[in-house]
Design a protein around this motif. Structure first.
Motif, PDB file in Angstrom:
ATOM      1  N   CYS A   9      38.054  45.595  37.382  1.00  0.00           N
ATOM      2  CA  CYS A   9      37.596  45.581  38.772  1.00  0.00           C
ATOM      3  C   CYS A   9      36.449  44.584  38.959  1.00  0.00           C
ATOM      4  O   CYS A   9      36.411  43.834  39.948  1.00  0.00           O
ATOM      5  CB  CYS A   9      37.160  46.983  39.182  1.00  0.00           C
ATOM      6  SG  CYS A   9      36.558  47.106  40.879  1.00  0.00           S
ATOM      7  N   ILE A  12      37.876  40.991  38.858  1.00  0.00           N
ATOM      8  CA  ILE A  12      38.689  40.686  40.033  1.00  0.00           C
ATOM      9  C   ILE A  12      37.814  40.499  41.264  1.00  0.00           C
ATOM     10  O   ILE A  12      37.997  39.554  42.049  1.00  0.00           O
ATOM     11  CB  ILE A  12      39.727  41.807  40.277  1.00  0.00           C
ATOM     12  CG1 ILE A  12      40.798  41.781  39.178  1.00  0.00           C
ATOM     13  CG2 ILE A  12      40.380  41.641  41.643  1.00  0.00           C
ATOM     14  CD1 ILE A  12      41.818  42.898  39.288  1.00  0.00           C
ATOM     15  N   GLY A  16      37.681  36.878  42.272  1.00  0.00           N
ATOM     16  CA  GLY A  16      38.561  36.901  43.434  1.00  0.00           C
ATOM     17  C   GLY A  16      37.814  36.529  44.699  1.00  0.00           C
ATOM     18  O   GLY A  16      38.298  35.748  45.531  1.00  0.00           O
ATOM     19  N   LEU A  19      37.130  32.767  44.705  1.00  0.00           N
ATOM     20  CA  LEU A  19      38.304  31.967  45.075  1.00  0.00           C
ATOM     21  C   LEU A  19      38.627  32.098  46.557  1.00  0.00           C
ATOM     22  O   LEU A  19      38.990  31.110  47.213  1.00  0.00           O
ATOM     23  CB  LEU A  19      39.508  32.398  44.227  1.00  0.00           C
ATOM     24  CG  LEU A  19      39.430  32.052  42.734  1.00  0.00           C
ATOM     25  CD1 LEU A  19      40.592  32.671  41.981  1.00  0.00           C
ATOM     26  CD2 LEU A  19      39.415  30.546  42.525  1.00  0.00           C
ATOM     27  N   LEU A  20      38.484  33.309  47.084  1.00  0.00           N
ATOM     28  CA  LEU A  20      38.758  33.505  48.511  1.00  0.00           C
ATOM     29  C   LEU A  20      37.773  32.721  49.379  1.00  0.00           C
ATOM     30  O   LEU A  20      38.106  32.303  50.497  1.00  0.00           O
ATOM     31  CB  LEU A  20      38.683  34.996  48.859  1.00  0.00           C
ATOM     32  CG  LEU A  20      39.824  35.869  48.325  1.00  0.00           C
ATOM     33  CD1 LEU A  20      39.561  37.336  48.631  1.00  0.00           C
ATOM     34  CD2 LEU A  20      41.163  35.438  48.947  1.00  0.00           C
TER      35      LEU A  20
END
Length: 287
Positions: A9, A12, A16, A19-20
């Motif tokens: 978690c 990510i 994550g 990257l977003l």
């Protein structure tokens, strides 16, 4: 399992989200091996400097507890209460017969019924040493309780070493990340005549060091230290239970009362129910 879920978690959510937001992993991946070598290598080196060889082995061995959790489970607490019941009852009925069990627990038919407890040297030593002292008329409840408390404190201090060692490493990682970042800036200054797109990548690579140090400290190593501390404290309750029952025995309470004192002082999530314990005790009496 929950530890692995937590790590996944963390990765990510951090990467994550990066990257977003439009971030590019290429800069991080390109700098990662070098930054990790500097930061991770320095952290490991500092860890080796600050700990003796036995302490290093102890810490590495304890890392598995992060994912395995406490050694003792609810059934073990129930078995411990049953073991203490048998020993206390035998000691009151026939003190001479008790001696063969506490002098040679490896050959004891009582200890043999609880192989996991028998395999734990500290638990067996604590039980046998206390019962042996009682047989030698060292039976002042307050003195015995004080001695056991100091022993428990020392055991807990020893078991906490891994947590302290990892916490020290976590505390040092952000500073080591800054060291790596400064070295990256020095490298960048050596290329100050390069165009902005080249300097941007060099500066980004340098900042990876700061990011990595903080991420490792607060995302991984710090939580590992907290988890080991919690596991050590939970396992410490198992040995405290021995103290509770044997001190209650010195106060000349009935055997069933001594065991109930231990059951009541067992942590809630590990405590066997009264009915479950009674059933287990009846089974041992029948045997």
């Amino acid at each position: 399992m929950i530890g692995i879920v937590g790590i996944v978690c963390t990765f990510i959510m951090v990467f994550g989200g990066y990257l977003l937001a439009g971030g590019k992993m290429s800069i991080i991946l390109k700098s990662l091996p070098y930054e990790m070598t500097m930061i991770g290598g320095a952290a490991v080196g500092a860890f080796l400097v600050g700990n003796s060889f036995p302490q290093v082995k102890h810490t590495l061995k304890d890392v598995g507890k992060i994912f395995k959790g406490p050694k003792w489970v609810p059934d073990d607490y129930r078995d411990l209460l049953c073991l203490l019941y048998e020993l206390v009852r035998l000691g009151r009925q026939n003190p001479v017969a008790l001696e063969e069990h506490i002098e040679n627990p490896a050959e004891s038919t009582i200890f043999a019924n609880y192989p996991k407890i028998l395999a734990d040297k500290e638990a067996v030593a604590m039980i046998c040493d206390t019962l042996r002292a009682m047989s030698m008329n060292y039976d002042d409840p307050h003195q015995v309780e004080d001695v056991l408390s100091k022993r428990l404190e020392e055991n807990l201090h020893h078991s906490m070493h891994s947590s302290h060692a990892l916490q020290s490493m976590a505390d040092s990682l952000p500073a080591l990340g800054i060291v790596a970042a400064v070295l990256g800036v020095i490298k960048t200054m050596g290329s100050i005549d390069q165009p902005p797109e080249v300097l941007g990548k060099l500066i980004g690579g340098a900042l990876v060091g700061t990011f990595l140090g903080v991420f490792l400290a607060y995302g991984l190593v710090g939580p590992f230290a907290v988890r080991l501390k919690d596991v050590a404290e939970q396992d410490g309750h198992f040995y405290s239970l021995i103290q509770e029952v044997l001190v209650a025995n010195l106060h000349n309470h009935a055997t069933n009362i001594c065991i109930e004192v231990g059951r009541q002082n067992t942590p809630t999530h590990m405590r066997p129910s009264y009915a479950d314990l009674e059933e287990a005790l009846k089974a041992r009496k029948a045997a």
